[in-house]
Design an enzyme around this catalytic site. Structure first.
Site, PDB file in Angstrom:
ATOM      1  N   GLU A 148       6.542  -1.364   0.025  1.00  0.00           N
ATOM      2  CA  GLU A 148       7.819  -0.647  -0.179  1.00  0.00           C
ATOM      3  C   GLU A 148       7.615   0.866  -0.023  1.00  0.00           C
ATOM      4  OE1 GLU A 148      11.378  -1.312   0.048  1.00  0.00           O
ATOM      5  OE2 GLU A 148      10.475  -3.047  -0.931  1.00  0.00           O
TER       6      GLU A 148
HETATM    7  C1  LIG Z   1       0.995  -8.463  -0.168  1.00  0.00           C
HETATM    8  C2  LIG Z   1       1.836  -7.684   0.788  1.00  0.00           C
HETATM    9  C3  LIG Z   1       3.189  -7.966   0.905  1.00  0.00           C
HETATM   10  C4  LIG Z   1       3.976  -7.274   1.831  1.00  0.00           C
HETATM   11  N1  LIG Z   1       5.295  -7.645   2.004  1.00  0.00           N
HETATM   12  C5  LIG Z   1       5.966  -7.135   3.070  1.00  0.00           C
HETATM   13  C6  LIG Z   1       7.247  -7.665   3.445  1.00  0.00           C
HETATM   14  O1  LIG Z   1       7.791  -8.554   2.789  1.00  0.00           O
HETATM   15  N2  LIG Z   1       7.856  -7.172   4.546  1.00  0.00           N
HETATM   16  C7  LIG Z   1       7.275  -6.201   5.308  1.00  0.00           C
HETATM   17  O2  LIG Z   1       7.863  -5.814   6.309  1.00  0.00           O
HETATM   18  N3  LIG Z   1       6.074  -5.659   4.978  1.00  0.00           N
HETATM   19  C8  LIG Z   1       5.406  -6.111   3.887  1.00  0.00           C
HETATM   20  N4  LIG Z   1       4.167  -5.601   3.565  1.00  0.00           N
HETATM   21  C9  LIG Z   1       3.618  -4.499   4.348  1.00  0.00           C
HETATM   22  C10 LIG Z   1       3.574  -3.180   3.591  1.00  0.00           C
HETATM   23  O3  LIG Z   1       4.869  -2.684   3.417  1.00  0.00           O
HETATM   24  C11 LIG Z   1       2.635  -2.235   4.395  1.00  0.00           C
HETATM   25  O4  LIG Z   1       1.323  -2.728   4.178  1.00  0.00           O
HETATM   26  C12 LIG Z   1       2.785  -0.800   3.966  1.00  0.00           C
HETATM   27  O5  LIG Z   1       4.028  -0.295   4.363  1.00  0.00           O
HETATM   28  C13 LIG Z   1       1.670   0.091   4.567  1.00  0.00           C
HETATM   29  O6  LIG Z   1       1.492  -0.141   5.936  1.00  0.00           O
HETATM   30  P1  LIG Z   1       0.026  -0.428   6.490  1.00  0.00           P
HETATM   31  O7  LIG Z   1      -0.562  -1.522   5.678  1.00  0.00           O
HETATM   32  O8  LIG Z   1       0.104  -0.644   7.939  1.00  0.00           O
HETATM   33  O9  LIG Z   1      -0.795   0.890   6.181  1.00  0.00           O
HETATM   34  P2  LIG Z   1      -0.756   2.234   7.056  1.00  0.00           P
HETATM   35  O10 LIG Z   1       0.631   2.646   7.308  1.00  0.00           O
HETATM   36  O11 LIG Z   1      -1.673   2.065   8.213  1.00  0.00           O
HETATM   37  O12 LIG Z   1      -1.401   3.266   6.038  1.00  0.00           O
HETATM   38  C14 LIG Z   1      -2.817   3.365   5.817  1.00  0.00           C
HETATM   39  C15 LIG Z   1      -3.058   4.541   4.865  1.00  0.00           C
HETATM   40  O13 LIG Z   1      -2.632   5.755   5.498  1.00  0.00           O
HETATM   41  C16 LIG Z   1      -1.676   6.419   4.704  1.00  0.00           C
HETATM   42  N5  LIG Z   1      -0.663   7.018   5.571  1.00  0.00           N
HETATM   43  C17 LIG Z   1      -0.027   6.471   6.621  1.00  0.00           C
HETATM   44  N6  LIG Z   1       0.839   7.337   7.148  1.00  0.00           N
HETATM   45  C18 LIG Z   1       0.770   8.448   6.394  1.00  0.00           C
HETATM   46  C19 LIG Z   1       1.425   9.706   6.429  1.00  0.00           C
HETATM   47  N7  LIG Z   1       2.371  10.001   7.309  1.00  0.00           N
HETATM   48  N8  LIG Z   1       1.085  10.624   5.507  1.00  0.00           N
HETATM   49  C20 LIG Z   1       0.169  10.361   4.569  1.00  0.00           C
HETATM   50  N9  LIG Z   1      -0.482   9.187   4.490  1.00  0.00           N
HETATM   51  C21 LIG Z   1      -0.181   8.249   5.396  1.00  0.00           C
HETATM   52  C22 LIG Z   1      -1.062   5.335   3.819  1.00  0.00           C
HETATM   53  O14 LIG Z   1      -0.522   5.886   2.642  1.00  0.00           O
HETATM   54  C23 LIG Z   1      -2.265   4.456   3.567  1.00  0.00           C
HETATM   55  O15 LIG Z   1      -3.020   4.995   2.518  1.00  0.00           O
HETATM   56  C24 LIG Z   1       3.388  -6.246   2.617  1.00  0.00           C
HETATM   57  C25 LIG Z   1       2.034  -5.941   2.471  1.00  0.00           C
HETATM   58  C26 LIG Z   1       1.255  -6.653   1.598  1.00  0.00           C
HETATM   59  C27 LIG Z   1      -0.219  -6.355   1.533  1.00  0.00           C
END
Ligand SMILES: Cc1cc2nc3c(=O)[nH]c(=O)nc-3n(C[C@H](O)[C@H](O)[C@H](O)COP(=O)(O)OP(=O)(O)OC[C@H]3O[C@@H](n4cnc5c(N)ncnc54)[C@H](O)[C@@H]3O)c2cc1C
Length: 587
Positions: A458
């Protein structure tokens, strides 16, 4: 020990501390609500969470959701509990009466979900997205789509998902590649692979409604090219859509929630809202959804704190030091002290005697600190939930705008602070058990594993901090934040000095960022924490005002002793970084 939701305490915070009834009376839709009915709703919701959902928590974690041949089987007892949940009308608590709901204020929905998450985070992940999906369909879908889906989703007869994330598109949804091409009769064919989709497949309901972000053929790159589509597991004529659950993730916590890789293979879909407005349609429910995640943090902290407090009043180890300089705060603990064999005049005479660990200052400090965080964050979250309804329903445009601004600023703060503190606080509670917390028996290690995800999904907590400082504070020169701080300082002058200190740093960041545009990004999390702790202080002052000055207000004392120094540290970090940037000249 099973988690127990405390409806009496929620009613106290709502009605005595926040005067919720007076606030709701200003909204014509809720003017006639009767307090005793609302208290009864809280009592029944608390019973459901404690008696029906909490007992499935440990077994759900141990068995987990299982995928076989594209079908997900949920852990034993989950489907029956869900049937009971929707048939009793719980998912429709704050759904509008014209859509078959009970039309209660949002705050009751939020409190119910706090308790359900605390009782069993894995189970609660399934209905957790329902209300957002209902709002999204209600506000953006065509009347034909609404006729087919709105009531079924609003009532919880069918569950829903949010399909945003892809392997290369997480925080940056502008990278989404899933495509949608026009098909017959105004429908579309959606193709692509979504990952991490909570509840993407399960056996809790006969149908699942997926809300999917995808890109039309002529769409521009980036977030403005995204549209929102609805793809059900089964269409109204009973045929199955071309959506396949390819995998469920093995993960640290919430084992009972299937986190799915979903492949859309030219799946027939309907657009929700206008082309290119997909993100906007999803963001309709973002404040409520983020508040819901914030309350997962407080709920799970409560579950761990209940266990740790009880354990600390049973476990005996060594002698506690005599209390000479620092008074003991907290009635429970005072009582414990009287019953213990705390050394006073005859210190260490009986070297084999032991004290309850609650009498060791370090354990007591942990419990005091987490209790102050928990209660204060709850007051703040419940007030924000009340503001969500004020922002929608108040007859005065000024009051609506004020409430919308409160929600816009308080929501990222709550999402990050409650989930960070949830995880940190649960870890502290686990420490109270020593090695017994690290093993499964007491269930506290499950809370720690389950709570970790709330800091990530979220919108990660880093993204919340950027949202607060860079998107919502710096562009208007801090005017909106200053108005929130002005409001709380007028109500409780004790927070005025802290609020001023934060605002003065906001102005300094705005000025220094001319020459050092990256400066606010380095300190955004410290800034969010500082804002959060000022708001927490306000919330604890509200608790004190409700109890009356004569009463011993321990929570505020705990704040001053153990939490206010964290605010000072966050401010000092920002000051130091501003000072380091002071010699830079604007580029
Ligand atoms: C158990 C689980 C349930 C989930 N449920 C859903 C769901 O129902 N629907 C759905 O669509 N998604 C879902 N997600 C996905 C979740 O919303 C994403 O994992 C989350 O938004 C982060 O994206 P990412 O994992 O690709 O990390 P990334 O975006 O790759 O981020 C990696 C790191 O970089 C940091 N970062 C990235 N961009 C920036 C920036 N601009 N400035 C500063 N820091 C930054 C982040 O804070 C993080 O620490 C779920 C994930 C999990 C693990």
């Amino acid at each position: 020990m099973l988690y127990q939701a405390n409806s009496g305490q929620a009613a106290y915070l709502l009605f005595d501390v926040l005067q919720a009834q007076e606030q709701l009376r200003e909204l014509p839709s809720f003017a006639e609500l009767d307090k005793s009915t609302l208290v009864q709703v809280l009592e029944e919701a608390a019973k459901f969470a404690s008696d029906k959902i909490a007992p499935l928590n440990a077994s759900g974690d141990a068995v987990g959701a299982q995928l076989q041949g594209g079908q997900v089987t949920m852990p034993p007892g989950f489907a029956a509990a869900y049937q009971e949940f929707w048939q009793a009308g719980w998912p429709a608590l704050s759904v509008a009466p014209e859509d078959g709901g009970q039309g209660l204020p949002e705050v009751f929905n939020q409190i119910m979900y706090e308790w359900l998450s605390a009782a069993n985070h894995g189970w609660t992940m399934a209905p957790g997205l329902l209300h957002g999906a209902y709002e999204c369909i209600k506000h953006h879908a065509s009347s034909e789509l609404k006729a087919q889906y709105l009531e079924k989703v609003g009532s919880g007869q069918w569950l829903a998902t949010m399909c945003l994330t892809e392997a290369h598109a997480g925080s940056d949804l502008g990278q989404v590649r899933t495509s949608a091409k026009p098909h017959l009769d105004g429908s579309y064919l959606v193709s692509g692979t979504k990952i991490f989709i909570s509840g993407g497949e399960h056996d809790l309901t006969e149908n699942i409604v997926h809300l999917v972000l995808a890109r039309l053929p002529d769409a521009p790159p980036g977030p403005k090219g995204l549209s929102l589509f609805l793809v059900p597991k089964f269409y109204p004529d009973g045929t199955r859509s071309r959506v396949v659950c390819e995998r469920i993730e093995e993960k640290m916590g919430i084992h009972a929630s299937p986190t799915c890789v979903l492949r859309f293979d030219e799946a027939r879909a309907h657009i929700v809202g206008e082309p290119g407005k997909g993100l906007g349609a999803m963001f309709v429910m973002m404040n409520a959804a983020r508040l819901h995640v914030a309350l997962q943090g407080t709920g799970l902290l409560d579950a761990a704190l209940q266990k740790a407090s009880a354990y600390a009043q049973e476990r005996r180890q060594m002698r506690a030091p005599p209390r000479v300089h620092i008074p003991v705060h907290g009635n429970n603990i005072q009582e414990q002290k009287n019953h213990s064999n705390m050394p006073t005049a005859g210190v260490f005479i009986n070297k084999f005697a032991t004290d309850l660990i609650v009498n060791h200052p370090t354990v007591q400090r942990t419990l005091e600190t987490q209790t102050a965080y928990l209660q204060g964050l709850r007051v703040l979250a419940y007030q924000t939930a009340l503001e969500l309804d004020v922002a929608k329903l108040h007859p005065s445009a000024d009051r609506r705008a004020q409430a919308a601004s409160w929600c816009a600023l308080a929501t990222p703060v709550l999402k990050a602070l409650c989930t960070d503190q949830g995880f940190r606080g649960i870890s502290e509670c686990l420490q109270v058990f020593g090695g017994h917390g690290y093993v499964r028996e007491w269930g506290v290690e499950q809370h720690l594993r389950d709570a970790r995800i709330a800091m990530i999904y979220e919108g990660t907590n880093e993204i919340q901090a950027i949202d607060l400082l860079i998107r919502k504070t710096l562009p208007d020169g801090g005017a909106a934040l200053a108005a929130v701080f002005q409001r709380i300082s007028t109500e409780t002058p004790a927070v005025a000095a802290e609020a001023d200190a934060v605002m003065s740093l906001a102005r300094e960041l705005a000025s220094r960022s001319q020459a050092a545009p990256d400066l606010p990004y380095w300190v955004a999390q410290d800034f969010l924490k500082a804002c959060g702790l000022v708001l927490l202080h306000w919330a604890l002052q509200r608790l004190k005002q409700a109890k009356g000055d004569a009463d011993q207000t321990d929570l505020l004392v705990h704040y001053q002793r153990w939490i206010a120094p964290e605010l000072a540290a966050a401010l000092q970090i920002i000051r130091t970084q501003c000072a380091a940037a002071q010699d830079l000249q604007p580029a």
